[in-house]
Design a protein around this motif. Structure first.
Motif, PDB file in Angstrom:
ATOM      1  N   ALA A  69     -10.258 -29.265  -4.415  1.00  0.00           N
ATOM      2  CA  ALA A  69      -9.287 -28.170  -3.891  1.00  0.00           C
ATOM      3  C   ALA A  69      -8.411 -28.749  -3.248  1.00  0.00           C
ATOM      4  O   ALA A  69      -8.128 -29.699  -2.668  1.00  0.00           O
ATOM      5  CB  ALA A  69     -10.239 -27.270  -3.020  1.00  0.00           C
ATOM      6  N   PRO A  70      -7.107 -27.839  -3.122  1.00  0.00           N
ATOM      7  CA  PRO A  70      -5.946 -28.465  -2.296  1.00  0.00           C
ATOM      8  C   PRO A  70      -6.384 -28.355  -0.737  1.00  0.00           C
ATOM      9  O   PRO A  70      -7.578 -27.648  -0.349  1.00  0.00           O
ATOM     10  CB  PRO A  70      -5.063 -27.062  -2.464  1.00  0.00           C
ATOM     11  N   SER A  71      -5.416 -29.230  -0.003  1.00  0.00           N
ATOM     12  CA  SER A  71      -6.204 -29.728   1.132  1.00  0.00           C
ATOM     13  C   SER A  71      -6.508 -28.328   2.239  1.00  0.00           C
ATOM     14  O   SER A  71      -7.512 -28.401   2.783  1.00  0.00           O
ATOM     15  CB  SER A  71      -5.179 -30.619   2.091  1.00  0.00           C
ATOM     16  N   GLU A  72      -5.761 -27.196   2.027  1.00  0.00           N
ATOM     17  CA  GLU A  72      -5.997 -26.237   3.182  1.00  0.00           C
ATOM     18  C   GLU A  72      -7.073 -25.162   2.617  1.00  0.00           C
ATOM     19  O   GLU A  72      -7.586 -24.280   3.212  1.00  0.00           O
ATOM     20  CB  GLU A  72      -4.753 -25.522   3.627  1.00  0.00           C
ATOM     21  N   TYR A  73      -7.673 -25.462   1.362  1.00  0.00           N
ATOM     22  CA  TYR A  73      -8.430 -24.326   0.753  1.00  0.00           C
ATOM     23  C   TYR A  73      -9.713 -23.907   1.315  1.00  0.00           C
ATOM     24  O   TYR A  73      -9.977 -22.844   1.842  1.00  0.00           O
ATOM     25  CB  TYR A  73      -8.761 -24.837  -0.491  1.00  0.00           C
ATOM     26  N   PHE A  74     -10.214 -25.215   2.109  1.00  0.00           N
ATOM     27  CA  PHE A  74     -11.520 -24.894   2.707  1.00  0.00           C
ATOM     28  C   PHE A  74     -11.440 -24.136   4.356  1.00  0.00           C
ATOM     29  O   PHE A  74     -11.980 -23.639   4.612  1.00  0.00           O
ATOM     30  CB  PHE A  74     -12.415 -26.338   2.671  1.00  0.00           C
ATOM     31  N   LYS A  75     -10.146 -24.705   4.739  1.00  0.00           N
ATOM     32  CA  LYS A  75      -9.774 -23.989   6.251  1.00  0.00           C
ATOM     33  C   LYS A  75      -9.595 -22.583   5.930  1.00  0.00           C
ATOM     34  O   LYS A  75     -10.308 -21.496   6.586  1.00  0.00           O
ATOM     35  CB  LYS A  75      -8.437 -24.691   6.673  1.00  0.00           C
ATOM     36  N   VAL A  76      -9.086 -22.143   4.812  1.00  0.00           N
ATOM     37  CA  VAL A  76      -8.746 -20.762   4.634  1.00  0.00           C
ATOM     38  C   VAL A  76      -9.988 -19.976   4.157  1.00  0.00           C
ATOM     39  O   VAL A  76     -10.326 -18.949   4.988  1.00  0.00           O
ATOM     40  CB  VAL A  76      -7.811 -20.452   3.424  1.00  0.00           C
ATOM     41  N   VAL A  77     -10.735 -20.576   3.312  1.00  0.00           N
ATOM     42  CA  VAL A  77     -12.093 -19.933   3.012  1.00  0.00           C
ATOM     43  C   VAL A  77     -13.133 -19.892   4.072  1.00  0.00           C
ATOM     44  O   VAL A  77     -13.640 -18.889   4.486  1.00  0.00           O
ATOM     45  CB  VAL A  77     -12.978 -20.228   1.807  1.00  0.00           C
ATOM     46  N   SER A  78     -13.117 -20.805   4.976  1.00  0.00           N
ATOM     47  CA  SER A  78     -13.966 -21.067   6.157  1.00  0.00           C
ATOM     48  C   SER A  78     -13.524 -19.926   7.160  1.00  0.00           C
ATOM     49  O   SER A  78     -14.423 -18.955   7.768  1.00  0.00           O
ATOM     50  CB  SER A  78     -13.970 -22.248   7.076  1.00  0.00           C
ATOM     51  N   GLU A  79     -12.212 -19.719   7.400  1.00  0.00           N
ATOM     52  CA  GLU A  79     -11.956 -18.565   8.353  1.00  0.00           C
ATOM     53  C   GLU A  79     -12.027 -17.283   7.777  1.00  0.00           C
ATOM     54  O   GLU A  79     -12.552 -16.293   8.563  1.00  0.00           O
ATOM     55  CB  GLU A  79     -10.224 -18.693   8.459  1.00  0.00           C
ATOM     56  N   ILE A  80     -12.244 -17.106   6.577  1.00  0.00           N
ATOM     57  CA  ILE A  80     -12.503 -15.704   5.820  1.00  0.00           C
ATOM     58  C   ILE A  80     -13.779 -15.561   6.126  1.00  0.00           C
ATOM     59  O   ILE A  80     -14.181 -14.240   6.637  1.00  0.00           O
ATOM     60  CB  ILE A  80     -11.799 -15.840   4.564  1.00  0.00           C
ATOM     61  N   CYS A  81     -14.730 -16.346   5.819  1.00  0.00           N
ATOM     62  CA  CYS A  81     -16.310 -16.043   6.090  1.00  0.00           C
ATOM     63  C   CYS A  81     -16.542 -15.671   7.550  1.00  0.00           C
ATOM     64  O   CYS A  81     -17.247 -14.923   7.612  1.00  0.00           O
ATOM     65  CB  CYS A  81     -16.934 -17.663   5.627  1.00  0.00           C
ATOM     66  N   LYS A  82     -15.768 -16.744   8.425  1.00  0.00           N
ATOM     67  CA  LYS A  82     -16.189 -16.353   9.801  1.00  0.00           C
ATOM     68  C   LYS A  82     -15.906 -14.752  10.459  1.00  0.00           C
ATOM     69  O   LYS A  82     -16.397 -14.182  10.778  1.00  0.00           O
ATOM     70  CB  LYS A  82     -15.361 -17.467  10.773  1.00  0.00           C
ATOM     71  N   LYS A  83     -14.403 -14.442   9.606  1.00  0.00           N
ATOM     72  CA  LYS A  83     -13.964 -13.112  10.082  1.00  0.00           C
ATOM     73  C   LYS A  83     -14.967 -12.076   9.659  1.00  0.00           C
ATOM     74  O   LYS A  83     -15.078 -10.953  10.452  1.00  0.00           O
ATOM     75  CB  LYS A  83     -12.613 -12.924   9.125  1.00  0.00           C
TER      76      LYS A  83
END
Ligand code: PLP
Length: 447
Positions: free
Chosen positions: A220-234
């Motif tokens: 995945a592109p480098s920021e992908y997991f930061k974005v999905v992690s934040e969404i899951c947390k939210k």
């Protein structure tokens, strides 16, 4: 194998040779033909074949206690292994639930996430979001979560409802966008799906950190997991990382999640966890989930006869000790850029290699008919199968991934040798692959 075999093999018309011996990165058949195991089977034989240290430990375990049901006894081997695992897992993952393979691990993780929501009074949370094309196993639960259409299709009426979003794949973006101007739309689709279904209904998001068997090591592109992690947390959604292929040293870390600092709530593991010496899988669980069960009902309503089978667990423990003793994570770290460089050199030599991607010792080669347009081969040519067959004839095992899914994935193979492989052995692997690619071009594609 003779045609009188009574074994119900997957491919009923295939005449498999008999594997009679394994040693290091090699398998020998009953005619003494030698095969370099360039894919560790299906990314299983991570520590190589015939390792005495491992089967000696298993033998010792068999002599003491070979089976004790976990509803009746604890065993030393189980306690020692879970304690060791708690020291190598990321974040607050501290507990292990043992099973016999990847599909069982996935099903267990789904049921555990649902019961976790119940334990803390969130009974409306039950839905699962996963990604198209990912593969998570062949039990009905795992198949439902998986998004590989060809394998889902025959069982479609029997599958449970799961919500799928597009996977990240910058080489062939399923959304026909360009990175980075896309602003990782594929990750933002997770939030769109959550809002569409209602955040109060979503229990967990399931993903492979590196998309393996259905796509050949897509990163995945480098920021992908930061974005999905934040969404899951939210939205208070559990993250379940499927590391069945990518775990236990395959990428130079115990878990591929570590490359991106992902802190999942559950990791599922199998395959390389026990190096193929016995069937084993594990659901590695965040402390908050364990605590919710412990202070709630105190019982996970689930269980398999062979959960925590002492002999399988001894294979896992011995495999982990082997990885540590022989410093295998460092072997991958030391040699991965060499392997990558050699694969990229092949891509320069052979225009049918359109993309080389991966990490550590988990590499995908995507095969294209034209490397300017990156066009797919005609599926009728069966390019992947032909290449895998030629490699096999030449004594090299590679992992096939001929997938046609929404025009996103085409022909590809994975190169994923045992993590014990040396530089000279990588040279041998590359030389066999070069020979096979040459034959494919000369004899199979152009006729
Ligand atoms: N998850 C992933 C990522 C896999 O690649 C696989 C198998 O290939 C599975 C789960 C299923 O594992 P098993 O075949 O051990 O049930």
């Amino acid at each position: 194998m003779t045609s009188t075999s009574n074994v119900f093999y997957r491919d009923l018309n295939k005449n498999y040779p008999i594997a009679s011996r394994g040693e290091g990165i090699y398998i020998y058949d009953s005619n003494k033909k030698k095969y370099l195991d360039g894919s560790s089977g299906a990314l299983v034989a991570n520590v190589g074949h015939g390792q005495k240290e491992i089967f000696d430990s298993m033998y010792e375990q068999m002599k003491s206690i070979s089976f004790a049901h976990t509803s009746q006894f604890r065993t030393i081997v189980l306690e020692e292994y879970a304690s060791k695992l708690s020291k190598i897992t990321p974040g607050e993952i501290k507990y292990s639930y043992f099973v016999s393979g990847g599909s069982e691990a996935l099903d267990t993780a789904i049921k555990m996430s649902r019961q976790y929501q119940l334990e803390r009074g969130r009974s409306s949370k039950y839905k699962i979001i996963a990604r198209w094309t990912s593969f998570h196993g062949h039990t009905l639960g795992a198949l439902s979560v998986g998004g590989y259409a060809e394998w889902r299709r025959p069982q479609e009426p029997n599958l449970i409802p799961v919500h799928h979003i597009n996977p990240p794949n910058c080489f062939r973006c399923p959304l026909s966008l360009e990175y980075p101007s896309c602003q990782v739309k594929c990750a933002l689709e997770l939030e769109e799906m959550i809002l569409r279904e209602g955040p109060e209904t979503i229990s967990a998001f399931v993903f492979e950190p590196i998309i393996g068997s259905s796509a050949s090591a897509v990163i995945a592109p480098s920021e992908y997991f930061k974005v999905v992690s934040e969404i899951c947390k939210k939205y208070d959604i559990l993250m379940i990382a499927d590391e069945v292929m990518s775990g236990f040293g395959r990428t130079g870390e115990y878990f591929a999640c570590n490359h991106w600092g992902i802190k999942p709530d559950i990791i599922i593991s199998a395959k390389g966890i026990s190096g193929g010496y016995a069937p084993l899988g594990a659901v590695l669980v965040h402390e908050k989930i364990y605590k919710a069960f412990k202070s709630g009902s105190g019982r996970f309503v689930h269980g398999f006869t062979h959960s925590g089978n002492p002999v399988s667990v001894s294979a896992g423990l011995a495999t982990l000790k082997f990885i540590i003793k022989h410093d295998l994570l460092n072997n991958v770290k030391k040699l991965s850029s060499y392997l990558e460089g050699e694969l990229k050199r092949l891509a320069d030599e052979f225009s049918i290699i359109g993309d080389v991607r991966g990490k550590g010792f988990m590499w995908g080669l995507e095969l294209v008919s034209d490397n300017k347009e990156m066009s797919f081969f005609d599926p009728e040519l069966k390019v992947t199968n032909n290449l895998v067959k030629i490699c096999f004839e030449n004594g090299l095992i590679v992992y096939p991934s001929q997938k046609f899914h929404y025009g996103v994935y085409g022909d590809s193979i994975m190169i994923a040798p045992p993590i014990i492989i040396s530089k000279d052995e990588i040279d041998e692997l590359i030389s066999l692959l070069r020979k096979s690619l040459t034959q494919l071009i000369n004899y199979k594609i152009t006729g």
